[in-house]
Design an enzyme around this catalytic site. Structure first.
Site, PDB file in Angstrom:
ATOM      1  N   HIS A 153      16.301  40.930  31.998  1.00  0.00           N
ATOM      2  CA  HIS A 153      17.268  41.987  31.689  1.00  0.00           C
ATOM      3  C   HIS A 153      17.565  42.768  32.960  1.00  0.00           C
ATOM      4  O   HIS A 153      16.662  43.360  33.561  1.00  0.00           O
ATOM      5  CB  HIS A 153      16.706  42.917  30.614  1.00  0.00           C
ATOM      6  N   ASP A 155      19.899  45.780  34.322  1.00  0.00           N
ATOM      7  CA  ASP A 155      20.855  46.848  34.021  1.00  0.00           C
ATOM      8  C   ASP A 155      22.018  46.773  35.004  1.00  0.00           C
ATOM      9  O   ASP A 155      21.811  46.808  36.228  1.00  0.00           O
ATOM     10  CB  ASP A 155      20.176  48.209  34.105  1.00  0.00           C
ATOM     11  N   ASP A 265      18.589  46.246  24.925  1.00  0.00           N
ATOM     12  CA  ASP A 265      18.324  47.618  25.358  1.00  0.00           C
ATOM     13  C   ASP A 265      19.593  48.456  25.247  1.00  0.00           C
ATOM     14  O   ASP A 265      20.410  48.486  26.166  1.00  0.00           O
ATOM     15  CB  ASP A 265      17.838  47.608  26.809  1.00  0.00           C
ATOM     16  N   HIS A 470      25.499  50.256  28.776  1.00  0.00           N
ATOM     17  CA  HIS A 470      24.743  51.253  28.018  1.00  0.00           C
ATOM     18  C   HIS A 470      24.031  52.299  28.870  1.00  0.00           C
ATOM     19  O   HIS A 470      23.422  53.221  28.301  1.00  0.00           O
ATOM     20  CB  HIS A 470      23.737  50.562  27.089  1.00  0.00           C
TER      21      HIS A 470
END
Length: 984
Positions: A153, A155, A265, A470
């Site tokens: 993952h 970001d 997330d 997000h």
């Protein structure tokens, strides 16, 4: 009070980094010469460069130092023994003293230590054989199966800027490629089309390798979206575009679309996501963020998730409550013991690899998982893929439970408000792209010469979707990211306005009529509203204009007023004490007067050319008999609602004139600004804690600052100033227009606070156990009480354009143009305005802000009263577009819908050419049949998916320029209209 959470990541300081150099580099040629290694460095750790802790604002003076760099020989057999000992110790600890296998693991480890001599490599095989004998003892058929999927993952922006993410992707995926080469059974799941597009652009060689391994089935694109967006704040149309852009990219680059939505997330999940997923080819959903709930533990890990319209997807939350496992025995056992659906399914996801800041899986993680593949006493571990995981879950789904409605994260609800300028930019740009697509589509249909700006619009949409990641639109990012996002919004505004002008010019081409303005209505219903029209010399004049749905009307120079129209103008009355001058100017008392003065407007209204209602408002002071008390209050009255403001600008009365019903609770005032202390436990920009409610302080205005600013006629308004604190101030204009069912509050705030939370409250004369909140393509109810812990956890919630509190026959709605945080407790509606967090952006929200909210009392239900349409109108103002040549002389409408329950949300042009795509949804929560009317030259019409793929039996017969449509509650439908070829 809960303790501050421990840091998730230790790989930020004093970090030892290992990089395995491929044997391909060590050829005879290289060894005879020299070996040069290039090391890329940056002034940040894995998770940014926070000053003092991970989420603090970046330390610009922080220094990083490489203390040692060395080449070493890797002893694979020693490494394998260390992994075995580590796993044996994990089994001994994890299974506990009462478990036979625990003792067997401990004794095996003891034997290995006894027989292994580090100085004698010939002892290693004996030790390895002991470990193999233990791990080779198989479990039974009832073992729980963990599907171990490589994951990283990353970001897209957070504690580092976008450009650093490009490098993170490259570094992480180079390692992944090496692991896939060395471990053919290893499968890696990769989400976010934007990141793949970046690698394609910046690292084409690496991208080619990723495509190669995708062909082998080892590199698996997942998610189907452009980025892993926030699940609350983006509009319904923006969510559709996330999937549309993502799925198109995956199909074009990898030959297939995704079947699973991968959003591990994010900060909550809209109740409309299941429907959007299903119509975008998505059947499955994976996340884990609800494990962060602060109050209630979510009751399932594998379940069916049912949305507003009844659409269902199979949802799975990895029971280990993490998307970055390392392959330890502790994590393996936790995944089984924590699983809340053990009796219903026997499979779980196990996502392994360093995440958030990138990194991904390592060979050590793979070695652990391979060793644990099928060992007695432990769950079965298999290197798997998302497809195999969900196939296994689906085959065992008969006993699964169903969760209906939103998946509300009981944490991070400060993200609905933090960085208000980003929220405003998001809402503005969603509107601009909506308007550009509509007017450009109409221009294409009306003009054979117009070229639809498809490539430019795709670029603008992708820019907006990028900012809906997000940690960006939510405001939980560093200052550098916020500044980049604001730059993106300015680009969208600038280019969008240019495209609007081009579309207006095309719509005006060849039309007879005078030069002037084109008034465009981008909503699907006829609107009669007050508009400020530009005049020569930079001045503006107010006019009331009627424009048909999704069409335009001319705005000629106003003619002299004709006989008054049967519509009550706005009356403005200010009562002032004798000898005082509360606001100066028109509202001042005359010197040496007796009694009380009332400011009123004698209004002349008339119909000008093209349906333009023009008003002139000569004002006069009229002596009246003194009331019992005179305090400088102002009353605005348009015959629909009557609002009375006290001298400090608070709303002391709001009456629905026809019924005489008062909307403000007795003994209370509305438009009351309140300030709270806002000090979260740890996640500063993310969280607002429930205990902030205990610190409520009303912001008291100074009497006498209220003054009339617009004297009535087509518009009446009053303004006031409010000192929030020694450092922050607010000014507001309260506006009521002719024929408008709501009163608007245009607000400007200069905000300079630290850990404060500003809200505005409206206590309603309404009793209801539930309030209604607009969400994407619909609405839902949430409680106004704290009966249960699930109710209490919703002390701060999110909404889009409106919130409504209603009892039978009457209600009160709060509308807004760029806010998302809200609450309804008891009879008090509250809109969250500004926060002042200091991490990870120490400057968050400091400075000047502008926003508008509105208050709408209504008879009956919010559906019948038109609250939905009113909120749309507040957010999509009529457009006054310059006509470069002759403006059309008559009004024109492209589309209208026969039922107010159905909203025509979007009209755009398909990449297929002269084909329009329309998006409609049922907004009331009802079954409805309706007609879609169009004046466009439609040749054929059919229903399609949200991915714009024609549905079987989707043909729609065109009857007298109408299409009949049938909707179920909250259903979203897409139509494709093939236009007739243009006339040559």
């Amino acid at each position: 009070m809960a303790a501050a959470p421990a840091l998730k990541h230790w790989r930020t300081t004093l970090e030892r980094v290992e990089k395995f150099v491929s044997p391909l580099y060590f050829t005879d040629c290289n060894l005879r010469g020299s070996l040069t290694l290039y090391v890329e460095v940056a002034c940040n750790g894995l998770l940014g460069a926070g000053k003092g802790n991970m989420i603090a604002a970046p330390d610009l003076e922080k220094m990083f130092q490489v203390s040692r760099a060395e080449l070493a020989v890797f002893h694979r057999d020693v490494h394998k023994l260390l992994v075995d000992l580590e796993l044996l110790l994990g089994v001994a600890k994890g299974l506990g003293e009462d478990n036979q296998r625990s003792f067997q693991a401990l004794y095996t480890a003891n034997q290995i230590v006894n027989v292994c001599d580090p100085a004698q490599p010939e002892t290693f095989p004996v030790a390895q054989a002991l470990a193999s004998r233990f791990f080779g003892q198989r479990g039974g058929d009832s073992q729980h199966t963990l599907h171990a999927i490589g994951h990283c993952h990353i970001d897209t922006a957070w504690l580092w800027p976008f450009k650093e993410t490009v490098r993170k992707c490259a570094r992480s995926w180079v390692t992944t490629v090496q692991l896939m080469e060395q471990n053919p059974e290893f499968i890696f799941a990769c989400s976010q089309a934007q990141q793949l597009e970046w690698v394609k652009s910046h690292y084409p060689g690496l991208y080619a390798r990723l495509q190669e391994f995708a062909g082998r089935g080892q590199f698996v694109p997942v998610g189907g979206t452009w980025v892993e967006m926030d699940g609350n704040l983006p509009s319904g149309e923006a969510m559709v575009r996330q999937f549309l852009q993502g799925q198109r990219f995956f199909l074009q680059e990898f030959g297939k679309t995704c079947s699973e939505f991968w959003l591990p997330d994010t900060f909550g999940y809209s109740a409309q996501l299941p429907q959007i997923m299903r119509s975008c080819g998505i059947q499955y959903f994976l996340t884990q963020k609800l494990s962060w709930n602060l109050v209630n533990s979510f009751p399932h890990h594998t379940f069916f998730w049912e949305g507003l319209d009844g659409s269902r997807v199979l949802a799975h939350f990895p029971p280990g409550d993490s998307y970055e496992m390392k392959g330890s025995v502790e994590e393996v056992l936790k995944t089984v013991t924590k699983n809340r659906d053990k009796g219903r399914t026997n499979h779980s996801a196990f996502l392994f690899g360093f995440g958030d800041g990138g990194g991904g899986p390592t060979q050590t993680m793979l070695d652990r998982l391979k060793r644990l593949c099928n060992t007695d006493g432990l769950p079965r571990v298999q290197l798997s893929s998302p497809e195999r995981l969900f196939s296994a879950l689906e085959s065992d789904s008969e006993q699964l439970c169903t969760w209906v409605g939103e998946l509300f994260l009981e944490l991070h609800n400060g993200t609905y408000t933090t960085l208000a300028q980003i929220k405003k930019g998001n809402r503005d740009c969603e509107r601009i792209l909506h308007d550009v697509e509509l007017l450009s589509s109409l221009a294409l249909a009306r003009s054979a010469q117009f070229l639809y700006p498809a490539a430019q619009l795709q670029g603008l949409w992708r820019l907006l979707l990028l900012n809906q990641f997000h940690d960006v639109v939510t405001g939980s990012c560093i200052q550098l990211v916020a500044e980049e996002a604001m730059g993106h919004y300015e680009d969208i505004r600038s280019q969008g306005n240019a495209l609007l002008s081009a579309a207006a010019a095309a719509l005006c081409a060849g039309e007879p009529g005078p030069e002037g303005l084109l008034i465009a209505n981008t909503l699907p219903w006829t609107r009669t509203e007050v508009l400020a029209l530009p005049r020569p010399g930079g001045a503006h004049s107010l006019a009331l204009v009627t424009v048909p749905g999704m069409g335009y009307a001319p705005a000629p120079t106003p003619a002299p007023p004709e006989p008054p129209l049967p519509q009550q103008p706005v009356f403005v009355v200010q009562e002032v004490s004798v000898g005082t001058s509360p606001g100066g100017g028109a509202g001042s008392a005359l010197p040496n007067s007796t009694g009380v003065l009332s400011l009123e407007s004698e209004v002349e209204l008339g119909l000008g050319e093209g349906g333009l209602l023009v008003g002139r408002s000569p004002c006069r002071l009229t002596p009246r008999s003194p009331p019992i008390k005179t305090d400088g209050s102002v009353t605005l009255d348009n015959g629909i609602i009557r609002a009375r403001l006290d001298p400090a600008g608070r709303l002391v009365s709001l009456v629905l004139v026809a019924s005489g019903r008062e909307a403000i609770a007795e003994g209370c005032v509305g438009n009351q600004f309140v300030l709270f202390d806002d000090v979260p436990l740890y996640w500063d920009a993310w969280d607002v804690m429930d205990y902030h409610l205990e610190t409520r302080k009303t912001v008291l205005g100074r009497a006498g600052t209220l003054a009339v600013s617009t004297e009535g006629g087509v518009r009446g308004s009053a303004c006031f100033l409010l000192q929030i604190s020694p450092n922050s101030r607010l000014s507001q204009e309260v506006v009521l227009d002719i024929g408008c069912p709501y009163v608007r509050f245009h607000t400007e705030v200069h905000w300079h606070e630290s850990h404060k939370f500003l809200k505005v409250e409206f206590p309603a004369r309404v009793r209801s156990a539930q309030a209604t909140y607009e969400v994407q393509f619909g609405h839902l109810q949430r409680p106004t009480h704290y009966n249960t812990s699930w109710d209490w956890a919703r002390f701060e919630v999110w909404a889009h354009r409106w919130v409504d509190l209603a009892e039978h026959g009457f209600g009160l709605a709060v509308l807004n143009d760029c806010k998302y945080g809200a609450s309804a407790r008891g009879n008090v509606l509250s809109l969250s305005l500004l926060r002042a967090s200091k991490a990870p952006d120490a400057t968050a929200d400091m400075g000047r802000h502008e926003f508008t909210y509105a208050l709408m009392p209504h008879k009956g239900s919010f559906q019948d009263a038109g609250v939905i349409q009113a909120a749309y109108s507040l957010n999509f103002p009529l457009l006054a577009l310059p006509a470069p040549g002759r403006a059309p002389a008559t009004a024109w409408s492209a589309f209208s819908v026969s039922s107010p329950a159905v909203v025509l949300e979007t009209a755009e042009t398909s990449p297929q050419g002269r084909t329009l795509v329309l998006r409609l949804y049922e907004a009331h929560g009802s079954h409805v049949d309706c007609w879609l009317h169009t004046s466009l030259p439609v040749q054929e019409a059919y229903l399609c998916s949200l991915l714009e793929q024609r549905l079987p039996a989707g043909h729609l017969p065109l009857q007298d320029a109408r299409l009949k449509l049938t909707f179920t509650p909250f259903q979203v439908q897409s139509l494709m209209l093939i236009l007739q070829p243009p006339c040559s």
